[in-house]
Motif scaffolding. Structure first.
Motif, PDB file in Angstrom:
ATOM      1  N   ALA A 141       8.005 -29.680 -40.547  1.00 19.28           N
ATOM      2  CA  ALA A 141       7.587 -28.286 -41.480  1.00 19.28           C
ATOM      3  C   ALA A 141       8.103 -28.210 -42.688  1.00 19.28           C
ATOM      4  O   ALA A 141       7.407 -28.945 -44.395  1.00 19.28           O
ATOM      5  N   SER A 185       4.411 -24.789 -44.904  1.00 16.81           N
ATOM      6  CA  SER A 185       4.745 -25.966 -45.141  1.00 16.81           C
ATOM      7  C   SER A 185       4.204 -25.719 -47.067  1.00 16.81           C
ATOM      8  O   SER A 185       5.023 -26.712 -47.432  1.00 16.81           O
ATOM      9  N   GLY A 235       6.598 -29.867 -46.256  1.00 13.21           N
ATOM     10  CA  GLY A 235       6.269 -29.490 -47.495  1.00 13.21           C
ATOM     11  C   GLY A 235       6.821 -30.050 -48.863  1.00 13.21           C
ATOM     12  O   GLY A 235       6.415 -30.948 -49.906  1.00 13.21           O
TER      13      GLY A 235
END
Length: 446
Positions: free
Chosen positions: A261, A340, A265
């Motif tokens: 995640a 994210s 991101g």
């Protein structure tokens, strides 16, 4: 405070405490504590009121019992436009990008208006982020604002100490404990360097295993060692062998999910930075689509997947049985995706959503033989916190406070899973870093 001296042998504590400059710094920190706490309280109160107004009162005013599935779409479109304006127009670009982790560095006072506006626009309109990063920035920026710029320029040490003190003051308001704030600031600052971390990890691991052995022998033999305890708050869910057999591998799985995640991101942050205005808005709309999809797939309010996740975590912990496995899986998917994207484009903190995503994943497996619900919550909280913050001690303290009266019984699995999740995350990061370096080396002209 006098300008920092050249690095040399550490001064004795008594000598430091007798230093008039250090005493003035302690006095300044004490005096600043009251107004900084009030500012932090005001920020949180305003954010909470805005969230309630936009996500609860406004839908009810329009005739809906709860926010309908499509509700995030207009809200986050507006929120994305506001954040994009701040990022492109105001000093400081709205503050630290949450995909880059917690920012322990001091915030320049000139960036404070942008930090406040971008934080409120993100958090109130539905971004899947927490308030901890804006609070840290506000605390450090206001603390530095209290000292004249000429004095700050002449003393980098003063900037670091006052910035950390201001961050600790404000962040303690959201975590509900000054202990979490103090440990977080100390650990995030990297005091002691890699050597201290190398000492902390085996100490946490040995303490966790030792607590397991001690608890097991005490239960099997019936003997009492007279350890420190509070008999008025007995643990509700005793640890069993199955809790460790399932909990430790699950800590690895949670750490992998957190890494994926946050890595996603980070890539979104790189993409957004090339054209921050329009791409920030696009990312905000993408977050809204994920939240709306949760509402459509479950028939529940999209508010459960939106925002920081504090209220949803409280509801989940209070009655885990009320959440079907299918709903938990949809929440894990859409909350994770929205988190994210929020990490890469909007403004806020990375910790609070992780504290929901981790337990949700753990509770999916709570029906396994010998794996208790309380232990699943403990494993989810501490593993997610350790993997995201990269601060295993802070994660252990935070999980202990959140577990309340169940914490003493869960302490062994908390410490072990904190180390396992942290080590898993770091190994994944180092492997990716080596791969990136190797690719760059092959692509370099000879």
């Amino acid at each position: 405070m006098a300008q920092a001296a050249e690095p040399g042998p550490a001064r004795p504590v008594g000598e430091v405490l007798r230093d008039p400059g250090y005493l003035r710094l302690l006095l300044l920190a004490t005096v600043l504590g009251v107004p900084l706490s009030l500012v932090a309280f005001g920020f949180l109160a305003l954010e909470h009121a805005a969230q309630n107004g936009l996500w609860e009162h406004l839908p009810q005013h329009l005739g809906y019992a709860v926010a309908p599935w499509w509700w995030p779409l207009p809200l986050l479109a507006v929120g994305g436009l506001l954040v994009a304006w701040v990022v492109t127009r105001l000093p400081g670009a709205g503050g630290h990008v949450p995909a880059r982790g917690l920012n322990a560095a001091a915030t320049e006072p000139s960036a404070l208006p942008g930090v406040v506006l971008a934080g409120l626009a993100s958090l109130a309109f539905g971004a899947v982020l927490g308030p901890e990063a804006p609070l840290m920035a506000i605390g450090s920026g206001l603390a530095l604002l209290a000292v004249r710029s000429a004095r700050r320029a002449g003393s980098p040490q003063l900037v670091a100490v006052l910035g950390a003190a201001g961050s600790a003051t404000t962040i303690s308001t959201v975590f509900g404990s000054p202990l979490v704030a103090a440990v977080l600031i100390i650990e995030a600052a990297g005091l002691g360097g890699p050597g201290l971390l190398a000492l902390i990890l085996p100490s946490l691991l040995a303490s966790g295993v030792g607590a397991l052995v001690l608890t097991g022998f005490g239960r099997w033999t019936g003997l009492d060692t007279g350890g420190l305890a509070l008999p008025s708050v007995p643990p509700d869910d005793p640890l069993e062998a199955g809790d460790f057999l399932w909990g430790v591998p699950l800590a690895v799985v949670i750490a992998v999910v957190m890494w994926v995640a946050v890595t996603l991101g980070g890539r979104i942050a790189d993409w957004t930075a090339k054209h921050p205005g329009p791409r920030t808005v696009l990312c905000a709309v993408a977050v809204a689509v994920a939240l709306a999809a949760y509402g459509l797939c479950t028939g529940r309010s999209p508010e459960e997947a939106a925002l920081s996740g504090q209220e949803t975590l409280a509801e989940l912990a209070a009655d885990p049985g009320a959440w079907p496995i299918s709903v938990l899986l949809w929440l894990l998917l859409f909350k994770g995706l929205a988190w994210s994207v929020s990490l890469g484009a909007l403004r806020g903190g990375p910790i609070f959503p992780a504290l929901l995503v981790g337990p949700v994943l753990a509770l999916v497996f709570a029906g396994l033989p010998g794996f208790g619900v309380t232990t699943a919550l403990a494993v989810g909280i501490v593993s997610a916190a350790a993997a995201v913050t990269r601060l295993p001690v802070t994660a252990s303290v935070l999980a202990t406070l959140l577990l309340g009266r169940d914490a003493p019984e869960q302490m062994a699995v908390v410490l072990v899973c904190a180390v396992v999740a942290f080590a898993t995350g770091e190994l994944l990061r180092s492997r990716r870093h080596r791969g990136t370096s190797a690719d760059a080396s092959r692509g370099r002209p000879g």
